[in-house]
Design a protein around this motif. Structure first.
Motif, short mmCIF file in Angstrom:
data_model
loop_
_atom_site.label_atom_id
_atom_site.label_comp_id
_atom_site.label_asym_id
_atom_site.label_seq_id
_atom_site.Cartn_x
_atom_site.Cartn_y
_atom_site.Cartn_z
N ASP A 1 -27.33 -70.62 115.40
CA ASP A 1 -27.05 -70.03 116.70
C ASP A 1 -25.60 -69.59 116.73
O ASP A 1 -24.69 -70.37 116.43
N THR A 2 -25.37 -68.33 117.07
CA THR A 2 -24.02 -67.77 117.14
C THR A 2 -23.71 -67.33 118.55
O THR A 2 -24.57 -66.73 119.23
N GLU A 3 -22.49 -67.60 119.00
CA GLU A 3 -22.04 -67.18 120.33
C GLU A 3 -20.72 -66.44 120.19
O GLU A 3 -19.80 -66.90 119.50
N VAL A 4 -20.63 -65.28 120.81
CA VAL A 4 -19.38 -64.54 120.88
C VAL A 4 -18.59 -65.08 122.07
O VAL A 4 -19.05 -65.00 123.21
N THR A 5 -17.42 -65.61 121.80
CA THR A 5 -16.62 -66.26 122.85
C THR A 5 -15.45 -65.40 123.32
O THR A 5 -14.81 -65.72 124.31
N LYS A 6 -15.17 -64.30 122.63
CA LYS A 6 -14.07 -63.43 123.02
C LYS A 6 -14.30 -62.06 122.41
O LYS A 6 -14.78 -61.95 121.28
#
Length: 828
Positions: free
Chosen positions: A685-690
């Protein structure tokens, strides 16, 4: 702001003092038993087995690669490793020819590729289209023939402190054959036998044509002939030669083009509308002719001095297509193409490498020095096209220019064991240094491939310039740049107690173009008993911006309301890019944490490894910045005629969490035969935080996005959220078989708005192969990849507005259907 680990004088002193460095690994005999298989990747301790390491290492044998219908290295690895994905995009220019693989959901250039523990050069192509890996320039592993491979070791752990830039998600180490005798000739032939459904599409009002319900295809014929031969050099030296020739025909999986094709005749449809072939796209595998030669040699000079080296060359000519240009389009000239045309992109790729080295013993040190060079060149020919702005005199084939990347690497390494009374094992010490020179060249095409010829359309607007589908590179785009990097590391590993293994590595590098980086890694493993162990690591890493990202540029002319504007992919240091807020590219920075367990239950081996990879300042290719307020802002800065463009920029932060699980159970059932069961899964699972912003663009109203939702969602959901592979190998006497089922979790093909998002559900692809030893030397096999002819879900008409692209490029197993093949091998 650059991180530094010491003043430059201290850095150079460390480099000089550490000229005894790593990675000098002696090839070991490989066993089929993973608990006894010796690895050299991720550890510099001799005789460390695959299940005894402090980080997960997968070992892919030559037989595993062979038992696949595909002779592509990336494809064979993707079905053997759940953590490795190999999407197969189409209608993506050069990316159709050089298609990158990904590890643990990261970008293709965040995995380091080694050959015999030495850094492999990257491809010259930087992926600038809307595919997985957009903005990356990765190693093309398909330049290495599978016939030359003894084993492949895949370290699923960050290793920048051990190996340097790019090893954020892991390391792929290809170990070459070292045979002194014997050989094998292999011929394989296969083809696609497939059928897929045609999605009904709207047709122009009053039209009489309608699509069929399905389409049967027999295409994609692929012939591969390979040979390897071992020769002796002296008493224990070797020269292993390999050659491979591949001829692959294209596949066509385009949809049915429902659009009007011809201009109206007296207000009515042209009668040809009812008879023209509307399957007018090459949406699938490209045509390809490929020839490769490879040599690997070693020679013992005596007194513990050994020479080694390898060299390779590959020539690849490919042909893939763009979107069909209809007869009635402004991009067509009726007198040249009365029925429209399909422009063809025909890259020619030359890839060659040579590495030589010497190993020796100096006191207590096992020393190794090597020098390696590699180059990848890609030149584009555009066929079956035209330059509309030149008019009826336009050529239909153009040389469009291209680019090349080369790499020169010098290593000096040393490894020794130091007895330490307080430790349960000798302290293994590896220290070393590396110097690297990289070059990137971009060369222009012929003038007619990019120029505007002055012709206007019937409505008075200028005709589109340049070769349709791929305008050539211009002289203004040309560049020839180089950079250097020097680095040094120290790597220590020992058993602190009988049960506790610990390792630590520190590496510093200095780059001539962006400064210094420091990476460190600490890993431990505790064996509670022979059946159970815990292992884990924490490390920071980096990936240096590639010369391709720093120097790729291309320009095309677009007419907006009759006014010509130059739309450019700018270098980050271009004055226009700087005016928009671009800055010199810096290294990506990562923090990796992993925790895993190794379990043995008799013959059953189980590994479970959880990981988290946080990356700051990922380098991405920005959106196309061509809005009116952007053009006005550029003009206000004094740049006339510039209509915007895009550029590479740091600024995306991501957090990836996942777990790898592997079960392996070899069984001998006597008269029923020998079985090897493997079940493996990857869950990511990958999340773009910026996302990146610049003050210049933020001040505009509305402020354009540098990285919009489509690209954010591509990073987060553009690869399978999970992938599970079940594999059974069976052998009994002269017979053998392989059964493989791969389940791909759901994947999102994102759109510019939520209404245009398209989710592909989980699907399972089954492969089968049966083998028979006709004689001890002659073996034959028949098989089928994708036995049940599975396809990804079809795009709805709202997302397939031309009918040409029936399936999303994000489909994790491509869209070419069933592949049936036969193979014969003769050993000598």
């Amino acid at each position: 702001m650059h991180r530094t680990f010491a003043p430059k004088k201290q850095f150079l002193a460390l480099t000089i003092a550490s000229l005894f460095a790593s990675s000098a690994s002696v090839a070991q005999t490989v066993s089929n038993d993973p608990s006894a298989t010796v690895v050299v990747t991720g550890t510099r301790v001799a005789n460390r087995t695959a299940l005894d390491t402090a980080a997960p290492v997968d070992i892919i044998s030559a037989d595993t690669l062979k038992a696949s219908g595909s002779t592509e290295m990336n494809q064979a690895l993707s079905v053997a490793l759940p953590s490795l994905n190999f999407p197969r995009p189409g209608l993506a220019d050069g990316t159709d020819t050089i298609r990158p693989a990904t590890l643990r959901g990261m970008a293709p250039d965040q995995t380091l590729v080694l050959v015999n523990s030495k850094r492999r050069h990257a491809s010259a192509l930087v992926n600038v289209n809307g595919t997985i890996g957009r903005g990356s320039a990765a190693v093309d592993m398909n330049t290495i023939p599978t016939a030359m491979v003894r084993t492949i070791e895949v370290l699923r752990d960050g290793a920048a402190a051990q190996y340097g830039s790019d090893a954020i998600s892991g390391v792929v180490n290809i170990r070459l054959r070292t045979n002194r005798d014997g050989g094998e000739a292999t011929v394989s032939y296969g083809a696609r036998e497939s059928e897929y459904d045609i999605v009904a599409s709207p047709t122009p009002a009053g039209a009489t044509w309608a699509p069929p319900a399905s389409r049967k295809r027999s295409d994609g014929e692929t012939l591969t002939v390979s040979l390897w031969k071992g020769l002796s050099l002296g008493e224990d030296g070797y020269l292993t030669l390999a050659a491979e020739v591949k001829d692959q025909k294209r596949t066509e999986r385009g949809g049915w083009d429902f659009r009007q094709q011809y201009p109206l005749v007296n207000g009515a449809f042209d009668p040809r509308e009812a008879t023209i072939n509307r399957f007018n796209a090459w949406y699938g595998e490209p045509e390809m002719e490929q020839a490769t030669v490879f040599a690997n040699a070693g020679y013992n000079l005596g007194s513990n001095v050994k020479l080694y080296g390898w060299a390779s060359y590959q020539k690849r000519d490919a042909r893939s297509a763009g979107f069909f240009r209809r007869a009635l389009q402004d991009q067509n000239i009726i007198s040249i193409y009365p029925n429209g045309y399909l422009p063809i992109i025909a890259p020619s790729v030359d890839d060659y490498s040579a590495t030589g080295g010497v190993s020796w013993i100096m006191g207590e040190w096992d020393m190794d020095a090597s020098l390696g060079y590699g180059k990848n060149k890609m030149a584009f020919t555009i066929e079956n096209t035209l330059n509309r702005s030149i008019g009826p005199s336009s050529k239909t084939e153009f040389e469009a220019g291209g680019f090349s990347y080369d790499q020169l690497v010098l290593n000096l390494t040393g490894v020794r064991s130091v007895p330490v009374a307080s430790l349960a094992s000798p302290l293994n010490v590896a220290v070393g240094a590396e110097a690297r020179r990289e070059g990137y060249e971009l060369f222009a095409g012929e003038p007619d491939s990019y120029r505007h010829g002055g012709v206007t359309l019937a409505n008075g607007t200028p005709a589109p310039p340049g070769a349709q589908v791929f305008p050539g590179f211009r002289p203004a785009n040309e560049s020839n740049t180089h950079r250097t990097a020097i680095g040094a590391f120290v790597d220590l590993e020992a058993n602190l107690t009988k049960e506790l293994l610990a390792s630590v590595a520190v590496r510093g590098e200095h780059y001539s173009d962006f400064g210094e980086s420091l990476a460190g890694k600490f890993a431990m493993r505790y064996d509670f008993n022979k059946a159970f162990a815990l292992r884990g690591s924490v490390q920071n890493g980096f990936r240096a911006p590639s010369p391709q990202q720093q120097n790729f540029t291309t320009t095309s002319t677009n007419f907006i309301n009759g006014v010509p504007f130059e739309i450019t992919t700018f270098k980050p240091n271009d004055p226009v890019a700087v005016a928009l807020g671009a800055k010199p590219l810096d290294a990506e920075k990562s923090l990796n944490v992993s925790l895993g367990a190794v379990m043995r239950f008799g013959g059953l081996n189980v590994t479970v490894d959880a990981y988290r990879i946080d990356i700051d300042d990922r380098i991405i290719l920005s959106e196309n910045l061509t809005a009116t307020n952007v053009r006005d802002f550029i003009r206000a800065q004094g740049f006339i005629g510039v209509g915007g463009g895009r550029f590479f920029i740091n600024g995306v932060d991501t957090s990836t969490r996942g777990v790898d699980v592997v079960f392996n159970w070899p069984m001998n059932l006597g008269e029923a035969g020998k079985f090897d069961f493997t079940v493996a899964g990857n869950f990511t699972d990958t999340e773009v935080t910026k996302v990146p912003v610049t003050a210049q663009l933020s001040a505009l109203s509305p402020a354009p996005s540098l990285f919009d939702r489509l690209n954010v969602l591509s990073l987060e959901q553009g690869q399978p959220e999970n992938k599970i592979n079940a594999n059974v190998n069976w052998k009994l006497g002269q017979w053998g078989a392989t059964f493989r089922a791969t389940r791909y979790g759901k994947v999102l093909s994102p759109g510019t708005t939520a209404a245009l998002d398209f989710t592909m559900g989980a699907q399972t692809v089954v492969d089968l192969e049966a083998r028979y030893a006709v004689t001890p030397k002659l073996n034959v096999a028949v098989g089928a990849d994708n036995v049940f002819d599975e396809y990804p879900e079809s795009l709805p008409p709202a997302l397939n507005t031309t009918g040409n692209a029936a399936f999303a490029n994000y489909a994790p197993f491509g869209r070419s259907g069933r592949f049936i093949y036969a193979r014969a091998s003769y050993s000598f």
